[in-house]
Scaffold this motif. Structure first.
Motif, PDB file in Angstrom:
ATOM      1  N   ILE A  82       0.748  -1.352   0.023  1.00  0.00           N
ATOM      2  CA  ILE A  82       0.039  -0.085  -0.029  1.00  0.00           C
ATOM      3  C   ILE A  82       0.827   1.361  -0.120  1.00  0.00           C
ATOM      4  CG2 ILE A  82      -1.581   1.231   1.347  1.00  0.00           C
ATOM      5  CD1 ILE A  82      -2.838  -0.939  -0.104  1.00  0.00           C
ATOM      6  N   PHE A  83       1.896   1.272   0.769  1.00  0.00           N
ATOM      7  CA  PHE A  83       2.658   2.402   0.604  1.00  0.00           C
ATOM      8  C   PHE A  83       3.388   2.638  -0.701  1.00  0.00           C
ATOM      9  CE2 PHE A  83       7.439   4.071   0.951  1.00  0.00           C
ATOM     10  CZ  PHE A  83       7.323   5.288   1.521  1.00  0.00           C
ATOM     11  N   ILE A  84       3.801   1.695  -1.345  1.00  0.00           N
ATOM     12  CA  ILE A  84       4.416   1.694  -2.639  1.00  0.00           C
ATOM     13  C   ILE A  84       3.139   2.206  -3.798  1.00  0.00           C
ATOM     14  CG2 ILE A  84       5.307   0.650  -4.865  1.00  0.00           C
ATOM     15  CD1 ILE A  84       6.893  -1.175  -2.818  1.00  0.00           C
ATOM     16  N   ASP A  85       2.016   1.602  -3.489  1.00  0.00           N
ATOM     17  CA  ASP A  85       0.755   2.054  -4.234  1.00  0.00           C
ATOM     18  C   ASP A  85       0.356   3.310  -4.119  1.00  0.00           C
ATOM     19  OD1 ASP A  85       0.824  -0.381  -5.619  1.00  0.00           O
ATOM     20  OD2 ASP A  85      -0.635  -1.338  -4.099  1.00  0.00           O
ATOM     21  N   VAL A  86       0.577   3.840  -2.868  1.00  0.00           N
ATOM     22  CA  VAL A  86       0.120   5.439  -2.823  1.00  0.00           C
ATOM     23  C   VAL A  86       1.209   6.122  -3.567  1.00  0.00           C
ATOM     24  CG1 VAL A  86       0.237   7.154  -0.779  1.00  0.00           C
ATOM     25  CG2 VAL A  86      -0.924   4.866  -0.372  1.00  0.00           C
ATOM     26  N   ILE A  87       2.590   5.861  -3.472  1.00  0.00           N
ATOM     27  CA  ILE A  87       3.093   6.694  -4.135  1.00  0.00           C
ATOM     28  C   ILE A  87       3.119   6.597  -5.817  1.00  0.00           C
ATOM     29  CG2 ILE A  87       5.699   7.175  -4.780  1.00  0.00           C
ATOM     30  CD1 ILE A  87       6.477   5.967  -2.204  1.00  0.00           C
ATOM     31  N   ILE A  88       2.907   5.385  -6.268  1.00  0.00           N
ATOM     32  CA  ILE A  88       2.515   5.238  -7.759  1.00  0.00           C
ATOM     33  C   ILE A  88       1.159   6.014  -8.028  1.00  0.00           C
ATOM     34  CG2 ILE A  88       2.221   3.517  -9.573  1.00  0.00           C
ATOM     35  CD1 ILE A  88       4.076   1.704  -7.982  1.00  0.00           C
ATOM     36  N   GLY A  89       0.137   5.550  -7.428  1.00  0.00           N
ATOM     37  CA  GLY A  89      -1.154   5.908  -7.867  1.00  0.00           C
ATOM     38  C   GLY A  89      -1.295   7.171  -7.515  1.00  0.00           C
ATOM     39  N   MET A  90      -0.839   7.938  -6.606  1.00  0.00           N
ATOM     40  CA  MET A  90      -1.025   9.522  -6.298  1.00  0.00           C
ATOM     41  C   MET A  90      -0.207  10.266  -7.246  1.00  0.00           C
ATOM     42  SD  MET A  90      -0.338  11.107  -2.588  1.00  0.00           S
ATOM     43  CE  MET A  90       1.703  10.721  -2.701  1.00  0.00           C
ATOM     44  N   THR A  91       0.909   9.768  -7.545  1.00  0.00           N
ATOM     45  CA  THR A  91       1.841  10.653  -8.674  1.00  0.00           C
ATOM     46  C   THR A  91       0.715  10.569  -9.808  1.00  0.00           C
ATOM     47  OG1 THR A  91       3.826  10.046  -7.523  1.00  0.00           O
ATOM     48  CG2 THR A  91       3.873  10.826  -9.669  1.00  0.00           C
ATOM     49  N   TYR A  92       0.446   9.395 -10.206  1.00  0.00           N
ATOM     50  CA  TYR A  92       0.013   8.913 -11.601  1.00  0.00           C
ATOM     51  C   TYR A  92      -1.446   9.832 -11.819  1.00  0.00           C
ATOM     52  CZ  TYR A  92      -1.788   6.506 -15.849  1.00  0.00           C
ATOM     53  OH  TYR A  92      -2.019   5.982 -16.980  1.00  0.00           O
ATOM     54  N   GLY A  93      -2.316  10.041 -10.698  1.00  0.00           N
ATOM     55  CA  GLY A  93      -3.602  10.685 -10.788  1.00  0.00           C
ATOM     56  C   GLY A  93      -3.386  12.047 -10.913  1.00  0.00           C
ATOM     57  N   LEU A  94      -2.344  12.622  -9.909  1.00  0.00           N
ATOM     58  CA  LEU A  94      -1.966  14.280  -9.900  1.00  0.00           C
ATOM     59  C   LEU A  94      -1.626  14.491 -11.293  1.00  0.00           C
ATOM     60  CD1 LEU A  94      -0.538  14.380  -6.347  1.00  0.00           C
ATOM     61  CD2 LEU A  94      -2.695  15.197  -6.985  1.00  0.00           C
ATOM     62  N   VAL A  95      -0.583  13.791 -11.993  1.00  0.00           N
ATOM     63  CA  VAL A  95       0.028  14.381 -13.081  1.00  0.00           C
ATOM     64  C   VAL A  95      -1.119  14.339 -14.106  1.00  0.00           C
ATOM     65  CG1 VAL A  95       1.473  13.660 -15.191  1.00  0.00           C
ATOM     66  CG2 VAL A  95       2.235  13.532 -12.663  1.00  0.00           C
ATOM     67  N   SER A  96      -2.159  13.219 -14.146  1.00  0.00           N
ATOM     68  CA  SER A  96      -3.229  13.136 -15.158  1.00  0.00           C
ATOM     69  C   SER A  96      -4.221  14.157 -15.047  1.00  0.00           C
ATOM     70  CB  SER A  96      -3.631  11.707 -15.031  1.00  0.00           C
ATOM     71  OG  SER A  96      -4.838  11.675 -15.782  1.00  0.00           O
ATOM     72  N   GLY A  97      -4.698  14.490 -13.898  1.00  0.00           N
ATOM     73  CA  GLY A  97      -5.451  15.666 -13.741  1.00  0.00           C
ATOM     74  C   GLY A  97      -4.909  16.866 -14.019  1.00  0.00           C
ATOM     75  N   TYR A  98      -3.678  17.079 -13.609  1.00  0.00           N
ATOM     76  CA  TYR A  98      -3.111  18.540 -13.781  1.00  0.00           C
ATOM     77  C   TYR A  98      -2.941  18.993 -15.195  1.00  0.00           C
ATOM     78  CZ  TYR A  98       0.310  22.336 -13.472  1.00  0.00           C
ATOM     79  OH  TYR A  98       0.795  23.389 -13.504  1.00  0.00           O
ATOM     80  N   PHE A  99      -2.295  17.985 -16.028  1.00  0.00           N
ATOM     81  CA  PHE A  99      -2.235  18.411 -17.344  1.00  0.00           C
ATOM     82  C   PHE A  99      -3.597  18.193 -18.328  1.00  0.00           C
ATOM     83  CE2 PHE A  99       2.165  17.421 -16.017  1.00  0.00           C
ATOM     84  CZ  PHE A  99       2.950  18.256 -16.621  1.00  0.00           C
ATOM     85  N   GLY A 100      -4.406  17.167 -17.966  1.00  0.00           N
ATOM     86  CA  GLY A 100      -5.572  17.229 -18.581  1.00  0.00           C
ATOM     87  C   GLY A 100      -5.384  17.076 -20.050  1.00  0.00           C
TER      88      GLY A 100
END
Length: 334
Positions: A142-160
């Motif tokens: 879960i610790f690793i998934d938080v880093i991967i998933g959080m980064t992926y989702g933030l980048v995806s939503g930011y650039f759109g």
């Protein structure tokens, strides 16, 4: 023209000012802390999880038998050491409380609180060692998934735009593949054990985290302070991880609390079907699988790991519910 005198004024310090403590300002996390512990269910869940974590790391130390050790006892007739196969749970203080006579035979020099399995291994030690393995696997993944998933989702939503569209199509493809298919493919190329379980969880558990992070980014990125950061020339990295990320911590923490029991249950399922933790290593799932195979001869063997798994699932879900209500309170909770 109005003439004022000193009697027309009252010093502020002499006035009786009362503060409405219900609406007095307080730090955000202090309010979260108070709302969380105000819920009895949240406190119960926290106590359950903490007790199991303490027993998982210190419970095996209370027994003289290792989780791999095939223990032996003295045969009351011959006096020779024999393997303690399938001995029923023996709790001296409970037997005394219930008025049972002390056993001067097999249990004269050893105590097995949860009994022994079909190979003579102490179930107390194996249960808590297995809980330790399951918790470690869940927390690491879960610790690793938080880093991967959080980064992926933030980048995806930011650039759109096109970037978001391509990244979300990949998420949909990854989410459409059944977990059992992924495990079956991994089992072809990887040996069964902890490594396979961790990789399987890493491939599947980050998706939900990325969706939460993307939704928060889409909500926040048009706010004034983000626009001000862009105007002042802040880099995309700075805006994403310094401005937006701190404001998404609440939903991420809530998602983590719900993801941990999912990871524990997934590990238990994979071990139960034979592609997870392999003997002589043990986890909650492998212990349930072993107890299921011996349920007709040693029915008590499956009880401890099932209770531990149920309590972990219940405790983490109670904590998740409490955090969700504490981090996003309704008007009635304020």
């Amino acid at each position: 023209m109005t003439n004022y005198t000193e009697k027309d004024f009252v010093l502020l310090g002499e006035r009786d000012i009362q503060t409405d403590t219900n609406f007095a300002s307080q730090p955000y996390w202090r309010g979260v802390f108070k709302r969380f512990f105000a819920k009895k269910r949240s406190v119960v869940g926290l106590i359950i999880v903490l007790v199991i974590i303490v027993l998982a790391f210190f419970g095996p130390l209370l027994s003289q038998n290792g989780y791999r050790d095939i223990t032996s006892v003295k045969d009351p007739e011959t006096g020779k050491e024999i393997v303690a196969r399938g001995l029923d749970p023996q709790i001296p203080w409970l037997d005394k409380l219930l008025g049972k006579e002390a056993d001067d035979g097999l249990f004269a020099d050893k105590t097995f609180l949860f009994g022994t399995d079909d190979l003579g291994r102490d179930l107390w030690t194996r249960t808590w060692y297995g809980a330790r393995v399951s918790l470690l696997i869940a927390f690491v993944t879960i610790f690793i998934d938080v880093i991967i998933g959080m980064t992926y989702g933030l980048v995806s939503g930011y650039f759109g735009g096109a970037v978001d569209s391509v990244m979300q199509r990949f998420v949909e493809i990854a989410n459409s593949v059944p977990r059992l298919v992924i495990v079956s493919v991994l089992a072809i190329f990887m040996p069964k054990g902890i490594g396979l379980v961790i990789v399987a969880l890493l491939i599947t558990e980050w998706i939900g985290m990325s969706k939460i992070a993307r939704a928060e980014m889409l909500k926040i990125k048009e706010m004034e302070y983000v626009l001000a950061g862009r105007t002042l020339g802040a880099s995309n990295f700075s805006i994403i991880f310094k401005d937006v990320l701190p404001n998404t911590v609440g939903p991420i923490i809530t998602q983590v609390m719900f993801s941990i029991p999912t990871a524990i249950f997934t590990e238990a399922f994979l071990s139960f079907v034979g592609v997870g933790i392999m003997l002589p290593e043990c986890s909650v799932g492998s212990l349930i699988e072993d107890g299921f195979n011996n349920i007709t001869t040693l029915p008590y063997q499956i009880v401890p790991p099932i209770i531990v798994l149920a309590l972990l699932m219940l405790g983490f879900n109670f904590i998740g519910d409490g955090l969700r209500e504490a981090l996003a309170p309704k008007l009635d909770d304020m």
